[in-house]
Design an enzyme around this catalytic site. Structure first.
Site, mmCIF file in Angstrom:
data_model
loop_
_atom_site.group_PDB
_atom_site.id
_atom_site.type_symbol
_atom_site.label_atom_id
_atom_site.label_comp_id
_atom_site.label_asym_id
_atom_site.label_seq_id
_atom_site.Cartn_x
_atom_site.Cartn_y
_atom_site.Cartn_z
ATOM 1 N N ARG A 60 26.562 -87.937 29.511
ATOM 2 C CA ARG A 60 25.325 -87.146 29.430
ATOM 3 C C ARG A 60 24.371 -87.455 30.566
ATOM 4 N NH1 ARG A 60 23.671 -85.842 23.246
ATOM 5 N NH2 ARG A 60 25.518 -86.721 22.357
ATOM 6 N N ARG A 86 20.356 -77.351 9.548
ATOM 7 C CA ARG A 86 21.176 -78.545 9.306
ATOM 8 C C ARG A 86 20.298 -79.700 8.801
ATOM 9 N NH1 ARG A 86 24.432 -81.102 14.322
ATOM 10 N NH2 ARG A 86 22.589 -82.400 14.614
ATOM 11 N N ARG A 95 19.803 -86.785 8.705
ATOM 12 C CA ARG A 95 19.718 -87.523 9.975
ATOM 13 C C ARG A 95 18.264 -87.712 10.363
ATOM 14 N NH1 ARG A 95 23.975 -85.275 14.432
ATOM 15 N NH2 ARG A 95 22.242 -85.871 15.771
ATOM 16 N N ARG A 101 15.037 -83.466 21.900
ATOM 17 C CA ARG A 101 16.449 -83.631 22.292
ATOM 18 C C ARG A 101 16.898 -82.511 23.219
ATOM 19 N NH1 ARG A 101 18.412 -83.861 16.620
ATOM 20 N NH2 ARG A 101 20.511 -83.487 17.355
#
Ligand code: ADP
Length: 187
Positions: A88, A127, A133, A144
């Site tokens: 990444r 989600r 999470r 993000r």
């Protein structure tokens, strides 16, 4: 076959990578999954990663690189793997180059899932309702995406200049996207 799968958070990399690893008979290596498992088990690696993950930041390269180096050296990754969520950063690309050349291997392709950013955020928020999470809150989700744009999008250019990038339309049902990937793979 040795592949990377890239795409912004929420693009469905994980789902596609699992299916693809089954089809190709290789290891599915998800850095996010490995980190989460370590956080859960409260290992040293988990402790090193947790605060970055919770904030939607990347875990430092030296931590991530060492982990991937170990993982790629295992037998099940020798002939085929799909790396999901790594590299990444530009530093991680350089490390991966070194790891693979020391193993006498090279990449066959980089699957790039092309998606609509606003739709992604909506998917991630959905989600978040069930995932539990800690990094699935709206502020962290948006952060993000920004980190991805700054740190990871430039990798597509690097791999593009090596002729490795395979763009795949990532919008639509998972099995439809999966079929597109299979059809686009190098033979
Ligand atoms: P997503 O792609 O939805 O952000 P992942 O499960 O791939 O989710 O990753 C979750 C978190 O794990 C990232 O936000 C980051 O903190 C950490 N992480 C995963 N892969 C890497 C990586 N290659 N380098 C640095 N941090 C990583």
């Amino acid at each position: 076959m040795r592949l990377l799968i890239m795409g912004p958070p929420g693009a469905g990399k994980g789902t596609q990578a699992v299916e693809l690893a089954k089809r190709l008979g290789g290891a599915h290596i998800s850095t996010g999954d490995i980190f989460r498992a370590n956080v859960e088990k409260e290992t040293e690696l988990g402790q090193a990663a947790k605060r970055f993950m919770d904030a939607g930041e990347y875990v430092p390269d030296e931590v991530t690189n060492a982990m991937v180096k170990d993982r790629l050296a295992r037998d099940d990754a020798r002939d085929a793997f799909i790396l999901d969520g790594y590299p990444r950063t530009v530093d991680q690309v350089e490390t991966l180059d070194k790891i693979l050349s020391s193993l006498g291997n090279k990449l066959d392709g980089v699957i790039s899932l092309v998606v609509n950013p606003e739709e992604l955020i909506q998917r991630l928020l959905k989600r978040a309702e069930t995932s539990g999470r800690a990094d699935d809150t709206e502020a962290v989700i948006r952060h993000r995406q920004e980190v991805y744009t700054h740190e990871t999008v430039p990798l597509l250019e690097i791999y593009g200049s090596r002729g490795l990038v395979i763009d795949v339309d990532g919008m639509g049902e998972a099995d439809v996207v999966g079929r597109r990937i299979v059809d686009a793979l190098p033979s």
